[in-house]
Design an enzyme around this catalytic site. Structure first.
Site, mmCIF file in Angstrom:
data_model
loop_
_atom_site.group_PDB
_atom_site.id
_atom_site.type_symbol
_atom_site.label_atom_id
_atom_site.label_comp_id
_atom_site.label_asym_id
_atom_site.label_seq_id
_atom_site.Cartn_x
_atom_site.Cartn_y
_atom_site.Cartn_z
ATOM 1 C CG ASN B 25 -2.170 0.646 3.953
ATOM 2 O OD1 ASN B 25 -2.350 -0.390 4.428
ATOM 3 N ND2 ASN B 25 -2.227 1.185 2.628
ATOM 4 C CB THR B 48 -6.603 1.413 -0.382
ATOM 5 O OG1 THR B 48 -6.364 0.068 -0.815
ATOM 6 C CG2 THR B 48 -7.170 1.974 -1.394
ATOM 7 C CD GLU B 49 -1.816 -1.601 0.295
ATOM 8 O OE1 GLU B 49 -2.827 -1.006 0.687
ATOM 9 O OE2 GLU B 49 -1.329 -2.728 0.447
ATOM 10 C CG ASN B 50 -6.595 -0.387 -4.626
ATOM 11 O OD1 ASN B 50 -6.438 -0.117 -3.181
ATOM 12 N ND2 ASN B 50 -7.693 -0.349 -4.985
ATOM 13 C CB SER B 90 -0.377 4.485 -4.317
ATOM 14 O OG SER B 90 -1.032 3.796 -3.221
#
Lengths: 238, 223, 238, 223
Positions: B25, B48-50, B90
């Site tokens: 990340n 990616t966090e989203n 996530s």
């Protein structure tokens, strides 16, 4: 058990002053623009619903979506992880003027607190924010020699979310990264209101591909060709 | 006078340490540049966090899909084998120790591994995003940063002065002057610019520098 | 990062005495029969891996799958919610003879503990089992006037699971209700080993339809036309 | 002599109370019969712990798909609009208060709403399944049961003697003799067999029976 509402106004019925409202979306992806703006219009016309607590990862961008809610003066408090955006003026001005409260929650903790609300888990421990200002006042505990912060579930009166497909039973799919917080919010709100780009017959969505099962959804309104917040902003929307 | 590394060069250097097969990340902004410099033949999967795993480069201008963005709200593309998931899944990847490396920027890093990168103190709007989760989830937490502030003050300190993002979390710092591992609550210099002595480096660092085995030369290409 | 293994034996390499092994499946749906029986064969041939802790909703049925592991003598402990089945003799005999230990966990708590293990949540609170024998010795706490039991995460050295489709990057789909615990176990085990009915090229599974993203999967072996435990039992398998 | 209700008749009576539009989990065995007697025109969506919402009847013999089963490991079919999900999501539905009704069997029910239905005490293999989650998740928790044990002992008691499944969780008990709500830690008789006096019912009940408004007649069809 047909959850389809004829109009956006029907779908939004019953949202009252002082309620907590989870709103899906991360940046512009997944923001239910039509639902939000119908609520803003109602507030401008009737003065209600005001004093809302809004739960979203961000705190609005430009002058559309959550930023429009803030400009309209209907938001008393934001619960979010990142109240910044390319144009954060709506929130920043209101916050620095003391007109809006902020509960800052780390993004993963925000997601997990919402899931916990939906899953009946009143509290859980996370390493996130241990030893930081954000954890001040929260219980801490050690497990297997490592320190953790206790976090509480997060529920809401209402969730407003944007889906791609929906059927009358409430089953939903999402579009790409517009999924983000929406399936969690659908679980955690007393009333989950969905704008779907397309309403299909039950059975159309493969049972293996349902992302949000219908049990988590209360009302659906079809909004074909919905606005995309980021695209709106780039087109210069005010 | 020492010519310090540019951000691109710091990113290049960090990229050389990406393990083959790693799940990574990259924080918003400067750390995102690391993807550009991934060594040939090494396979790295970006998270990616989203809610995307295995996303690719930015699409050509005009071909953006704004429902397909990374945590920095920039448009991305998908590699074959990508997947979408919601935010709780996530951050299960993040917090559950499934990422090999997370890379972040920093205001300050302490020799204990403490990181401050989210707040410059009262008066501004605080925003933390996913950083507090990332620093406690990934197996390695790297920081990429200029070695000193714009005013020339050290960013590597005995203890952070600004509000913390995480306690004891940083494993390596890639700066404009050196590569420094954090081992047993000490800064251990792994590489430094060859044009610089250890004393010079110590002079712009706010905590005692230790030396492990030999200190290597920090050599990067023109970029 | 090609996670495909040429043989079941390669996929199962490194499973050692005393390890904890999560095994997917609820009843016969999702039981990775070929992985299990290859491990039983190895134990019979080499005496290892023995003294295993097996985590599954049930505790084996008839003489196949987990029941075959128990009959072979390689299971020291079962962690499960429902150690009964239409033919529970393997477990019942071993348990009543004191040859196998049992940690009984309510089904929803078992699922949540495994998810917590995968999600980095060391402990959480649940109303389930409050005031019962099952909660004895566990911390309790009150939230908003209601009582809850603190439960710890559950992790394992290895997960053995059965998927429908898999690609080299580890992305998985499941077949109908064979999904059950498998996506959770994939998250919670240090090494997740998958038998897939079909291995496909990365990109074949729509990114929207991936159930288990590849990050949770370590090794995959293709087992076309896998045995279905319930079907085996009904065919009279011994 | 009073002719008590058969299990089918108890299930029929419980089914009459299923709210239109309800999400319902029917416990393994006897409670499953309730689905058979759902009143015409009422829409009920069934949930099973092992990850299906909106499943339908059993398939014809020989057409079973053993990957498509309910919590009782019986083959089922799907209605249009069904969905699959993993066990954590399934119990999020249960624990998170999303089910309207859960129906379980019982060894004993106490006037406090305590339920004992999983263990007859030491000596056997204990098995709890999803019951401990179901009793604390659904908005209403119904019990269907014979009014007394096979030996004629009361199953409705002041306090359970057997190991508890849950504390204060049962909202209504449908027995072979009566329909009894649990209100403020008391058994309140809603209906009883017309052939039976309240005294008769009290005589086979191990706790004091209260009467709310009028007591209705428990009348069921021949089945």
């Amino acid at each position: 058990m047909n959850k389809i509402c004829p109009t956006i106004e029907d779908a939004l019925a019953g949202i009252e002053d002082g309620m907590s409202v989870m709103i899906g979306g991360f940046g512009g992806a997944g923001a239910p623009i039509e639902l939000i703006h119908a609520l803003v219009d109602r507030y401008k016309a009737t003065g209600s619903p005001g004093r809302l607590t809004v739960i979203n990862n961000n705190a609005g961008n430009g002058a559309v979506g959550i930023a429009a809610m803030i400009y309209a003066g209907m938001v008393a408090k934001m619960v979010c992880s990142f109240p910044r955006s390319s144009d954060p003026k709506a929130f920043t001005d209101a916050y620095l003027a003391g007109k809006i409260a902020l509960e800052l929650v780390p993004q993963g903790t925000l997601a997990e607190r919402i899931r916990a609300g939906g899953a009946g888990i009143p509290a859980f421990y996370t390493p996130s924010s241990f030893g930081t200002q954000v954890a001040e006042g929260k219980p801490v505990a050690e497990f297997d020699g490592r320190s953790y912060v206790q976090e509480r579930w997060l529920k809401a009166d209402v969730a407003l979310i944007k889906a791609e497909l929906a059927d009358a039973k409430g089953n939903l799919t999402f579009r790409k990264a517009a999924r983000n917080f929406s399936p969690l919010m659908a679980m955690a709100a007393a009333t989950t209101i969905v704008q779907a780009s397309r309403v299909v017959e039950p059975g159309t969505i493969d049972p293996e591909h349902v992302v949000t099962p219908g049990i988590f959804v209360d009302r659906i309104v079809e909004v074909p060709n919905p606005a995309q917040e980021e695209a709106l902003l780039r087109e210069g929307a005010k | 006078m020492v010519v310090k590394l540019t951000n691109a060069q710091i990113a290049w250097r960090a990229a050389q340490d990406l393990p083959d097969g790693a799940y990574v990340n990259l924080g918003i902004g400067f750390p995102e540049m690391i993807a550009t410099f991934k060594p040939e033949g090494r396979e790295v999967t970006y998270h990616t966090e989203n809610g995307i795993l295995d996303f690719g480069e930015a699409p050509p201008a005009g071909e953006e899909d704004w429902d397909l963005i990374n945590a920095g709200k920039k448009a991305v593309t998908l590699n074959p084998g990508a997947s979408f998931f919601h935010h709780a899944d996530s951050f299960a990847m993040v917090r559950g120790g499934h990422l090999d490396v997370a890379v972040l920027g920093a205001y300050e890093v302490a020799q204990t591994g403490d990181l401050a990168n989210w707040s410059t103190g009262p008066g501004s709007v605080p925003a933390v995003g996913g950083a507090m989760d990332l620093v406690h989830g990934a197996r390695q937490v790297w920081v990429v940063t200029d070695h000193v502030t714009k005013k020339g003050e050290p960013k590597l300190l005995e203890a952070c002065r600004l509000p913390l993002t995480g306690v004891g979390c940083v494993t390596t710092v890639y700066t404009s002057l050196a590569v420094i591992d954090i081992v047993d609550r000490r800064f251990v210099v792994r590489e430094k610019l060859p044009s610089m002595s250890l004393e010079d480096l110590q002079a712009v660092t706010g905590a005692l520098l230790a030396v492990g085995a030999a200190v290597g030369d920090l050599i990067v290409p023109e970029l």
